[in-house]
Design an enzyme around this catalytic site. Sequence first.
Site, PDB file in Angstrom:
ATOM      1  N   CYS A  78      -0.564   4.061   2.293  1.00 17.03           N
ATOM      2  CA  CYS A  78      -0.420   3.836   3.743  1.00 17.03           C
ATOM      3  C   CYS A  78       1.041   3.997   4.182  1.00 17.03           C
ATOM      4  O   CYS A  78       1.312   4.517   5.252  1.00 17.03           O
ATOM      5  CB  CYS A  78      -0.858   2.424   4.133  1.00 17.03           C
ATOM      6  SG  CYS A  78      -2.276   1.807   3.267  1.00 17.03           S
ATOM      7  N   ASP A  79       1.977   3.492   3.381  1.00 18.65           N
ATOM      8  CA  ASP A  79       3.365   3.357   3.851  1.00 18.65           C
ATOM      9  C   ASP A  79       4.374   4.231   3.126  1.00 18.65           C
ATOM     10  O   ASP A  79       5.532   4.308   3.548  1.00 18.65           O
ATOM     11  CB  ASP A  79       3.799   1.888   3.723  1.00 18.65           C
ATOM     12  CG  ASP A  79       2.926   0.966   4.565  1.00 18.65           C
ATOM     13  OD1 ASP A  79       2.451   1.428   5.627  1.00 18.65           O
ATOM     14  OD2 ASP A  79       2.716  -0.191   4.173  1.00 18.65           O
ATOM     15  N   CYS A  95       0.828  -1.212   0.000  1.00 15.74           N
ATOM     16  CA  CYS A  95       0.000   0.000   0.000  1.00 15.74           C
ATOM     17  C   CYS A  95       0.864   1.263   0.000  1.00 15.74           C
ATOM     18  O   CYS A  95       1.423   1.641   1.036  1.00 15.74           O
ATOM     19  CB  CYS A  95      -0.932  -0.006   1.211  1.00 15.74           C
ATOM     20  SG  CYS A  95      -1.959   1.461   1.309  1.00 15.74           S
TER      21      CYS A  95
END
Length: 309
Positions: A137-138, A134
């Site tokens: 997200c990261d 992701c």
Amino acid sequence: MRRCDAAVVGAGPAGVAAALYLARFGVNTVLVEKSAPGGLLLTTFEVKNYPGFPKGIKGYKLADLLSYHIQPYSNLTHVRAEVTGLRLEGRHMVLTVDEDRLEADCVVLCCGVGYRKLGLPDEDRLLGRGLSHCAMCDGHFFRGRRIGVVGGGNSALEESLYLTKTVAELHLIHRRAAFRAAPVYVDKIKAADNVVMEYNSIVTALHGSDKLEGVTLKRLPTGTEEFLPIEGLFIFIGFEPVLPDLPAEIVRDERGFIVTDAEMRSSVPGVFAAGDIRSKLCRQVVTAVGDGATAANAANSYLEQGNAR
Ligand code: NAP
């Protein structure tokens, strides 16, 4: 044990559309989802090809809109739980929902997909320690760092384009010399000045004890291997179906996706499938929504005809 006329499993775009249409048909419906509605939209940075949003829409915002849209219906219950099994019991279907059971006259399976793994020994251990599926997200963990992205499809290139804004250097690792992604993404990624193309290459080993420190790249034409020092590796090599235990009578293709007809009917009367879980070629938010509406229509006809098993 709870009872309903129709159970929808999964609240991604397909499940939300199916639940919405069933609710509007007046069907007593239970929508079961283990996390927030939205499915993969929750980890998608931006959706640019959903008709009606010419400037694109952030994945989480579209997920929020889907969630709001199904709130006003009193005949639609949203249960936050995991469905682990489906059994055919006489005239009914019984879903195992956490520790409970849910009996339904028909079921629409919209369980979606999960990210395919490379299949390397340290993959599970290093997930969240440099390995990710992701970008949204990261990606921020790798600001100013050198990373790799594996894959050559729309996901890999779209997520890479997002990551190029944050990282210092992105090595795009693809097993062939031609991308399968849409030309619009290929042109943009080729124009990015911080992307290094690693064509005809695969990752054969992951290195790092507490966190990722690098990977071994194998060059396919020659078979030579070399170490690539990177702190992050984002893997976008396609998806696998996410399914509860299903009766063997529900026909699936060789990769496990549920085979349906054009009305989303599976091989078992009363069991429908919609969205990415279905055996098909085109997996888009818009096709998932269309599948969900079609499945709801077919499920409603099934109920009206008194076809419950
Ligand atoms: P995909 O289209 O199946 O592409 C997977 C990529 O990973 C391919 O390039 C494949 O290589 C490579 N690959 C597969 N297994 C591998 C392995 N074991 N090791 C190394 N590489 C491997 O998957 P996706 O990009 O996740 O897309 C899935 C679906 O969602 C597609 O239908 C796609 O169009 C859709 N999608 C659409 C959008 C959009 O429209 N904006 C965005 C994201 C996804 P080969 O090319 O050699 O097979």
